[in-house]
Enzyme design. Structure first.
Site, PDB file in Angstrom:
ATOM      1  N   GLY A  70      -5.714   0.828  -4.786  1.00  0.00           N
ATOM      2  CA  GLY A  70      -6.511  -0.187  -5.472  1.00  0.00           C
ATOM      3  C   GLY A  70      -6.503  -0.001  -6.970  1.00  0.00           C
TER       4      GLY A  70
ATOM      5  N   HIS B 115       0.849  -1.208   0.000  1.00  0.00           N
ATOM      6  CA  HIS B 115       0.000   0.000   0.000  1.00  0.00           C
ATOM      7  C   HIS B 115       0.882   1.255   0.000  1.00  0.00           C
ATOM      8  CE1 HIS B 115      -4.279  -0.449  -0.031  1.00  0.00           C
ATOM      9  NE2 HIS B 115      -4.490   0.648   0.669  1.00  0.00           N
TER      10      HIS B 115
END
Length: 329
Positions: free
Chosen positions: A186, A179
């Site tokens: 995403g 991340h």
């Protein structure tokens, strides 16, 4: 120094999916060598962008996304409209990027998140987690480790001899685990997997696998969580390969349907002269049809998807006064 190697267990299911997908890609490439027109490419790209953003809670419909890209006025949140414009710019720039280059990855994030966050194109400086309905699914590594983790991951990707189908899924999982950005992880993970796949087989640049992920969103997050628990990408790779297989099956079916409905689309265009706008009920009357689902599935939707006709009010696709007209090409 030993180079990083993402943990993965090859399973019979994974190998069977790779074989099946490779065969489907071969068929699709042969079918679309001449049939993948600019309009079809654009239509698939629009579906990809709409679905990828919908996963991130963007509410714009396919029709509204199309209208935004056509420069038309759309009733929607400014942020959501900006997300669409950014995503289209990023996918448009994709052919110029190299999958293992950090500079290209950062440039892609800068395009995707321009005007949406302050640190677009830069790795995050704080902690971040993946939340789903208020529940913490995954706490990402600390910001101090992001640069080195991404460096190792990109090096592995550039040197990997794994099949691109498997490598792209592993990268997608590892990217989401790290991340690396404050926001947009995403959509970046899905964009970069598309880049990896497109450099293996160009036809996959226009495969809207995001539509499958959107429809199986709960399973997508469950697969990410299962991979975290297993401490390896295996559950997520199996999920993503199955999603790719389904997207390819739907693409093949779509091609067959397009061949079957050509006559119906031609008839619809004949009933809709240039410069004239008509309601669906008026078009049905001109075509001598009384069954609305047949008209919608075999005439209207294929003509819209092919970019041959357009709505007069794309911001309100279900408006009772909606009309359709030929699209200027």
């Amino acid at each position: 120094m030993k180079r990083y190697q993402p943990p993965l267990t090859l399973t019979p299911q994974m190998l069977a999916l790779v074989a099946e997908i490779s065969e489907q890609v071969g068929r699709l490439t042969a079918q679309r060598s001449e049939a993948l027109t600019p309009q079809l490419r654009r239509g698939n790209r629009i579906r990809t962008i709409q679905a990828s953003l919908a996963i991130e809670n963007n509410t714009l419909s396919v029709e509204q996304v199309t209208a935004v890209l056509d420069g038309k006025r759309v009733l929607g949140l400014p942020r959501e409209i900006q997300e669409v414009r950014n995503a289209f710019a990023a996918y448009d720039a994709m052919p110029g990027w190299q999958q293992q280059r950090q500079a290209d990855l950062l440039a892609a994030h800068a395009l995707l998140m321009q005007g949406l966050i302050d640190d677009a194109g830069r790795y995050r400086q704080g902690g971040v987690g993946i939340y789903r309905e208020g529940r913490l699914l995954h706490m990402a590594p600390p910001a101090s480790r992001v640069a080195s983790l991404m460096r190792d991951l990109l090096r592995w990707l550039g040197a990997s001899d794994w099949h691109p189908l498997i490598a792209s899924c592993v990268f997608h999982y590892e990217f989401e685990f790290i991340h690396p950005f404050a926001d947009g992880n995403g959509r970046m993970g899905r964009l970069w997997q598309t880049l990896i796949l497109s450099q293996w087989r160009p036809v996959l640049a226009y495969l809207p696998v995001e539509t499958v992920i959107r429809d199986q969103q709960e399973s997508y997050y469950t697969a990410l969580a299962a991979a975290d628990q297993a401490a390896e990408a295996t559950p997520f790779v199996e999920f993503m390969l199955a999603a790719l297989r389904q997207a390819l099956q739907e693409a093949g079916q779509s091609d067959q349907v397009n061949e079957q409905v050509t006559d119906q689309v031609v008839r619809l265009l004949q009933a809709l002269p240039p410069g004239v706008a008509l309601k669906s009920s008026e078009l049905m009357q001109r075509l001598g049809l009384s069954h609305r689902p047949t008209f919608t599935q075999n005439y209207l939707k294929p003509a819209l998807a092919a970019g041959l006709i357009e709505m007069t009010d794309p911001a309100s696709p279900r408006s009772p006064v909606q009309q359709y007209r030929r699209k200027s090409l």
